[in-house]
Design a protein around this motif. Structure first.
Motif, mmCIF file in Angstrom:
data_model
loop_
_atom_site.group_PDB
_atom_site.id
_atom_site.type_symbol
_atom_site.label_atom_id
_atom_site.label_comp_id
_atom_site.label_asym_id
_atom_site.label_seq_id
_atom_site.Cartn_x
_atom_site.Cartn_y
_atom_site.Cartn_z
ATOM 1 N N LEU A 155 -19.058 1.609 2.300
ATOM 2 C CA LEU A 155 -17.633 1.480 2.057
ATOM 3 C C LEU A 155 -17.465 0.504 0.897
ATOM 4 O O LEU A 155 -17.986 -0.613 0.957
ATOM 5 N N VAL A 156 -16.728 0.909 -0.108
ATOM 6 C CA VAL A 156 -16.555 0.073 -1.291
ATOM 7 C C VAL A 156 -15.068 -0.042 -1.601
ATOM 8 O O VAL A 156 -14.406 0.969 -1.859
ATOM 9 N N GLU A 157 -14.577 -1.285 -1.551
ATOM 10 C CA GLU A 157 -13.165 -1.530 -1.847
ATOM 11 C C GLU A 157 -12.945 -1.743 -3.346
ATOM 12 O O GLU A 157 -13.827 -2.248 -4.044
ATOM 13 N N SER A 158 -11.765 -1.392 -3.789
ATOM 14 C CA SER A 158 -11.362 -1.666 -5.170
ATOM 15 C C SER A 158 -9.843 -1.781 -5.212
ATOM 16 O O SER A 158 -9.165 -1.436 -4.243
ATOM 17 N N GLY A 159 -9.328 -2.275 -6.336
ATOM 18 C CA GLY A 159 -7.887 -2.332 -6.528
ATOM 19 C C GLY A 159 -7.254 -3.675 -6.268
ATOM 20 O O GLY A 159 -6.034 -3.825 -6.395
ATOM 21 N N GLY A 160 -8.054 -4.650 -5.879
ATOM 22 C CA GLY A 160 -7.492 -5.970 -5.646
ATOM 23 C C GLY A 160 -7.198 -6.690 -6.951
ATOM 24 O O GLY A 160 -7.371 -6.143 -8.034
ATOM 25 N N GLY A 161 -6.750 -7.933 -6.819
ATOM 26 C CA GLY A 161 -6.467 -8.713 -8.008
ATOM 27 C C GLY A 161 -5.329 -9.675 -7.765
ATOM 28 O O GLY A 161 -5.008 -10.008 -6.624
ATOM 29 N N SER A 162 -4.735 -10.111 -8.851
ATOM 30 C CA SER A 162 -3.634 -11.069 -8.786
ATOM 31 C C SER A 162 -2.323 -10.385 -9.121
ATOM 32 O O SER A 162 -2.266 -9.542 -10.014
ATOM 33 N N VAL A 163 -1.284 -10.766 -8.415
ATOM 34 C CA VAL A 163 0.025 -10.171 -8.614
ATOM 35 C C VAL A 163 1.086 -11.226 -8.316
ATOM 36 O O VAL A 163 0.844 -12.157 -7.534
ATOM 37 N N ARG A 164 2.233 -11.081 -8.915
ATOM 38 C CA ARG A 164 3.337 -12.002 -8.668
ATOM 39 C C ARG A 164 4.064 -11.619 -7.381
ATOM 40 O O ARG A 164 4.032 -10.460 -6.957
ATOM 41 N N PRO A 165 4.726 -12.563 -6.745
ATOM 42 C CA PRO A 165 5.505 -12.237 -5.534
ATOM 43 C C PRO A 165 6.479 -11.091 -5.803
ATOM 44 O O PRO A 165 7.135 -11.045 -6.854
ATOM 45 N N GLY A 166 6.544 -10.178 -4.849
ATOM 46 C CA GLY A 166 7.370 -8.996 -4.997
ATOM 47 C C GLY A 166 6.647 -7.820 -5.606
ATOM 48 O O GLY A 166 7.168 -6.693 -5.597
ATOM 49 N N GLY A 167 5.457 -8.050 -6.100
ATOM 50 C CA GLY A 167 4.689 -6.995 -6.735
ATOM 51 C C GLY A 167 3.973 -6.107 -5.739
ATOM 52 O O GLY A 167 4.063 -6.288 -4.521
ATOM 53 N N SER A 168 3.241 -5.145 -6.288
ATOM 54 C CA SER A 168 2.533 -4.163 -5.462
ATOM 55 C C SER A 168 1.087 -4.040 -5.903
ATOM 56 O O SER A 168 0.755 -4.269 -7.071
ATOM 57 N N LEU A 169 0.257 -3.677 -4.969
ATOM 58 C CA LEU A 169 -1.135 -3.329 -5.232
ATOM 59 C C LEU A 169 -1.507 -2.139 -4.366
ATOM 60 O O LEU A 169 -0.971 -1.968 -3.257
ATOM 61 N N ARG A 170 -2.430 -1.360 -4.849
ATOM 62 C CA ARG A 170 -2.966 -0.255 -4.061
ATOM 63 C C ARG A 170 -4.469 -0.439 -3.949
ATOM 64 O O ARG A 170 -5.195 -0.313 -4.938
ATOM 65 N N LEU A 171 -4.905 -0.738 -2.744
ATOM 66 C CA LEU A 171 -6.331 -0.897 -2.492
ATOM 67 C C LEU A 171 -6.940 0.456 -2.163
ATOM 68 O O LEU A 171 -6.301 1.300 -1.530
ATOM 69 N N SER A 172 -8.175 0.636 -2.584
ATOM 70 C CA SER A 172 -8.915 1.860 -2.281
ATOM 71 C C SER A 172 -10.190 1.517 -1.538
ATOM 72 O O SER A 172 -10.831 0.503 -1.833
ATOM 73 N N CYS A 173 -10.566 2.372 -0.628
ATOM 74 C CA CYS A 173 -11.817 2.237 0.099
ATOM 75 C C CYS A 173 -12.565 3.554 -0.039
ATOM 76 O O CYS A 173 -12.196 4.544 0.592
#
Length: 124
Positions: free
Chosen positions: A4-22
């Motif tokens: 299982l390999v995660e990706s899509g993380g990082g830094s974001v400002r409050p109110g922002g969005s991220l999409r993580l993948s596994c």
């Protein structure tokens, strides 16, 4: 061997969005459910959401409920965690985990396969 390999993380400002993948290899043969967990500083690892191979979804009672949504691709090889309205308290390390069980469970002891985790940082 299952990976299982995660990706899509990082830094974001409050109110922002991220999409993580596994990305899962061997999902069809060994793993019947994939869950997302997170560990924020000073707290125990907690379950966020889980999806079974048949498409059933479970959301667990954490602060992100309602802002986080689990899904997968048509090939059933990648499970996503869409995170909207991110807040500073969502900062932490996020993991995907797999289980041979047909049912989702919120206990991390119920999962045999784990990704390495990926960092999510929410900061202004």
């Amino acid at each position: 061997q299952l990976q299982l390999v995660e990706s899509g993380g990082g830094s974001v400002r409050p109110g922002g969005s991220l999409r993580l993948s596994c990305k899962v290899s061997g999902f069809g043969s060994d793993v019947n459910a994939i869950a997302w967990f997170r560990q924020v500083p000073g707290k125990e690892r907690e379950a966020i959401s889980c999806m079974t191979k048949s498409g059933g979804r479970v959301k667990y009672g954490h602060s992100g409920q309602g802002r986080f949504d689990i899904s997968r691709d048509d090939a059933k090889t990648t499970v996503f965690l869409q995170m909207d309205g991110l807040q500073s308290e969502d900062t932490g390390r996020y993991y995907c985990a797999g289980t041979r069980s047909l049912r989702c469970v919120p206990d991390d002891n119920g999962y045999s396969y784990w990704g390495q985790g990926i960092q999510v940082t929410v900061s202004s």
